[in-house]
Design an enzyme around this catalytic site. Sequence first.
Site, PDB file in Angstrom:
ATOM      1  N   CYS A   1      -2.122  -2.804   7.889  1.00  0.00           N
ATOM      2  CA  CYS A   1      -2.058  -3.730   6.652  1.00  0.00           C
ATOM      3  C   CYS A   1      -0.778  -4.357   6.754  1.00  0.00           C
ATOM      4  CB  CYS A   1      -1.966  -2.822   5.279  1.00  0.00           C
ATOM      5  SG  CYS A   1      -3.530  -1.926   4.940  1.00  0.00           S
TER       6      CYS A   1
ATOM      7  N   ASP B   1       0.897  -1.242   0.322  1.00  0.00           N
ATOM      8  CA  ASP B   1       0.449  -0.268   0.262  1.00  0.00           C
ATOM      9  C   ASP B   1       0.782   1.200  -0.173  1.00  0.00           C
ATOM     10  OD1 ASP B   1      -1.905  -2.254  -0.273  1.00  0.00           O
ATOM     11  OD2 ASP B   1      -3.254  -1.088   1.826  1.00  0.00           O
TER      12      ASP B   1
ATOM     13  N   HIS C   1     -17.710   2.528   0.709  1.00  0.00           N
ATOM     14  CA  HIS C   1     -17.101   1.851   1.869  1.00  0.00           C
ATOM     15  C   HIS C   1     -17.378   1.933   2.965  1.00  0.00           C
ATOM     16  CE1 HIS C   1     -13.508  -1.322   2.741  1.00  0.00           C
ATOM     17  NE2 HIS C   1     -14.255  -1.637   1.937  1.00  0.00           N
TER      18      HIS C   1
ATOM     19  N   HIS D   1     -10.950   0.976  -3.043  1.00  0.00           N
ATOM     20  CA  HIS D   1     -12.336   1.215  -1.869  1.00  0.00           C
ATOM     21  C   HIS D   1     -13.250   1.221  -2.558  1.00  0.00           C
ATOM     22  CE1 HIS D   1     -10.275  -0.636   2.000  1.00  0.00           C
ATOM     23  NE2 HIS D   1     -10.465   0.860   2.060  1.00  0.00           N
TER      24      HIS D   1
ATOM     25  N   LYS E   1      -7.263  -4.769  -2.962  1.00  0.00           N
ATOM     26  CA  LYS E   1      -7.449  -5.405  -1.129  1.00  0.00           C
ATOM     27  C   LYS E   1      -8.509  -4.034  -1.348  1.00  0.00           C
ATOM     28  CE  LYS E   1      -3.779  -4.179   1.473  1.00  0.00           C
ATOM     29  NZ  LYS E   1      -4.898  -3.377   1.484  1.00  0.00           N
TER      30      LYS E   1
HETATM   31  C1  VGL Z   1      -4.892   0.370   5.402  1.00  0.00           C
HETATM   32  C2  VGL Z   1      -6.125   1.521   7.007  1.00  0.00           C
HETATM   33  C3  VGL Z   1      -6.865   1.580   6.192  1.00  0.00           C
HETATM   34  C4  VGL Z   1      -3.002   0.032   5.712  1.00  0.00           C
HETATM   35  C5  VGL Z   1      -5.524   0.611   4.880  1.00  0.00           C
HETATM   36  O1  VGL Z   1      -2.897   0.381   4.242  1.00  0.00           O
HETATM   37  O2  VGL Z   1      -2.442   0.517   6.591  1.00  0.00           O
HETATM   38  N1  VGL Z   1      -5.110   1.479   6.967  1.00  0.00           N
HETATM   39  N2  VGL Z   1      -6.539   1.057   4.759  1.00  0.00           N
HETATM   40 ZN    ZN Z   2      -8.205   1.043   3.485  1.00  0.00          ZN
END
Ligand code: VGL
Ligand code: ZN
Length: 197
Positions: A151, A8, A52, A48, A106
């Site tokens: 994540c 991410d 979401h 998302h 995801k």
């Molecule tokens: C994440 C919160 C919401 C992350 C993703 O990548 O850690 N954290 N969505």
């Molecule tokens: Zn997220």
Amino acid sequence: MSALIVIDVQNDFCPGGALAVPEGDQIVPGINALMAEAESVVLTQDWHPADHASFASQHDGQDPYGLIEMPYGPQVLWPDHCVIGSDGSAFHAGLNTNRAEMVIRKGFRRAIDSYSAFFENDHTTPTGLEGYLRTRGITQLMMVGLATDFCVAYSAIDAAKLGFDVTVKLDLCRAIDLNGSLETAKADMLKAGVTLA
Ligand code: VGL
Ligand code: ZN
């Protein structure tokens, strides 16, 4: 066989983004250098729909960073982030994505969040990444990216439980650190058998 899993590294998790992780952009050069040497590279992308269920904006009277109960368990509510196709959902412009052999998205189902690159937050719905890695004969994983305590940690713990040999390189991760979540995540990763380096 080994793989570098880059979690991410997207605009919304970098300074100026909707869910900015402090210093999130500072890990980009180091990740580029690591990708250049990796046997194989997988990128993940938080992805998302605009409505979401993890967004506080979808719940009357709720603010970001609050906690609610979802059918699959507790869920932190977030600012709207990584909306499919938005600039915020794009990889950081400095990230060299050329070495990525697989990009796994995801969190694309409205009703369920997915921190982990392996399972959605019900801990049972698979993303398909396990099958991809196994069919390629990949057993060793190095993980880096954002955010350490969400994540990255969820992905590392799931991977260790699935029997992969997992190392998280903490200097190439950055955390949100909500109410001590970084220390909890580190302890949980160690307990699951993840190597912290
Ligand atoms: C994440 C919160 C919401 C992350 C993703 O990548 O850690 N954290 N969505
Ligand atoms: Zn997220």
